[in-house]
Design an enzyme around this catalytic site. Structure first.
Site, PDB file in Angstrom:
ATOM      1  N   GLY A   9      49.203  42.579  38.443  1.00  0.00           N
ATOM      2  CA  GLY A   9      49.316  41.342  37.670  1.00  0.00           C
ATOM      3  C   GLY A   9      50.190  40.297  38.335  1.00  0.00           C
TER       4      GLY A   9
ATOM      5  CG  ASP B 149      40.818  37.919  44.944  1.00  0.00           C
ATOM      6  OD1 ASP B 149      41.157  37.016  45.723  1.00  0.00           O
ATOM      7  OD2 ASP B 149      40.992  37.883  43.717  1.00  0.00           O
TER       8      ASP B 149
END
Ligand code: GLA
Length: 350
Positions: free
Chosen positions: A111, A161
């Site tokens: 996160g 990503d």
């Protein structure tokens, strides 16, 4: 350190590592099939796989718990979705998923905006394919991982990503075209260093805001079409009827121009130009794309005051990390000044 053998009483038959990533420039441009320039980190996630008599058993060293995942049950809303989703997508694509014991070991903060989810997805798929001796290219692994995130986890992310963590090489920037998936690696000049610093604010729950940015771009593409957005000039944003959508589009189109210019600057070693483009990128993300936060802005300011040639938020924003370009010789003094100005900040990678 806990090993696969400690947990499952067997040797691992496959061991695969996927790193986290920092994006140097090219934020949200993957959503229009534009260009990006991410770089793998040294930290990452290792997934090991070994045979089981039935079922899929997962142990995470961070959670210190063993769970069984059932591929027919769908999303559960926790970290194991990032293992289950890729396995489900691989199965749908025709891969054989045998009973397995999987262990996940990570030194990547979750996160924080450094792609821990993509790293888990990619490491899981690579471990599956190594374990079953299936030949799948790294780019195809990235595409399956993105599909898992889009369809299983519900985040309509682009391909940056997953490609960065699947095909990227450490210490090299990945100059990637997100439409064709053509890429090459560019080495950072040795006199320069990239720092990845967390602002101390956890990344807020961003899936809704992310998907909303994506739908703004999709509606703009429909309004300005048939020519794809990535081929439109920045001024095309002036023709859009909704002023908010116009600002979102102005960000991605200007970011696309900056990313191409920054890639050229990196190739020619013009790091002052590179840093200036990073600074412009942050301003555009802050004012037009509106994904920055007070904490990120303050940290970017402190990074520049302490001598960074460029600093910007990195990844999706809404908290998490910034990336700063600093002279390697000034790194320690720079960090001393930044951490004094922003005591909540911590270095993911210096
Ligand atoms: C997240 C997404 C990527 C990309 C970035 C913003 O990291 O997963 O696809 O859109 O945000 O550049």
């Amino acid at each position: 350190m806990t090993s696969h053998e400690d947990v499952f009483g067997q040797q691992a038959h496959a061991t695969c590592f996927a790193p986290g990533r920092v994006n140097l420039i090219g934020e949200y441009t993957d959503l229009i099939g534009g260009n990006v320039l991410p770089m793998p980190l040294s930290k990452g996630i290792t997934v090991t796989a070994g045979p089981a008599s039935s079922g899929i058993h997962v142990f995470s060293t961070a959670e210190e718990s063993k769970i069984e995942i059932n591929l027919s049950e769908g999303r559960k809303g926790h970290w194991a979705d990032y293992l289950a989703g890729p396995l489900v997508m691989a199965q749908k694509a025709g891969a054989k998923i045998p009973p397995m014991n999987l262990m996940v070991d990570s030194d990547l903060p979750a996160g924080a905006g450094v792609s821990s989810s993509a790293a888990l997805e990619v490491a899981t798929l690579k471990a599956l394919f190594q374990f079953t001796s299936a030949k799948v290219t790294d780019a195809d692994v990235a595409l399956l991982a993105q599909k898992a995130e889009n369809e299983f986890c519900g985040v309509k992310c682009g391909i940056m990503d997953q490609m960065a963590v699947s095909v990227g090489e450490r210490g090299q920037a990945l100059a990637l075209n997100c439409e064709t998936l053509a890429w090459d690696q560019i080495k950072l000049p040795s006199a320069w260093s990239v720092a990845v610093i967390h602002c101390g604010e956890a990344r807020q729950l961003t899936d809704g805001a992310y998907n909303e940015r994506r739908s703004a771009l999709d509606s703009a593409a429909a309004e300005l079409g048939p020519e794809p957005l990535r081929n439109q000039p920045v001024s095309a944003s002036d023709r859009l009827s909704d002023p908010l959508v116009a600002r979102r589009v102005r960000h991605v189109l200007s970011e696309q121009t900056r990313t191409l210019a920054a890639t050229d600057a990196l190739r020619s070693g013009d790091m002052d130009r590179f840093g200036a483009l990073m600074n412009e990128s942050h301003e555009s993300l802050r004012s037009d794309f509106e994904v920055s936060t007070g904490g990120l802005d303050r940290l970017v300011g402190a990074a520049r005051n302490a001598g960074a040639r460029g600093a910007r938020l990195t990844g999706a924003g809404f908290g998490g990390c910034i990336v700063a370009l600093i002279s390697a010789a000034e790194r320690d003094d720079w960090w001393h000044a930044v951490s004094s100005a922003c005591p909540a900040a911590w270095a993911v990678e210096l």
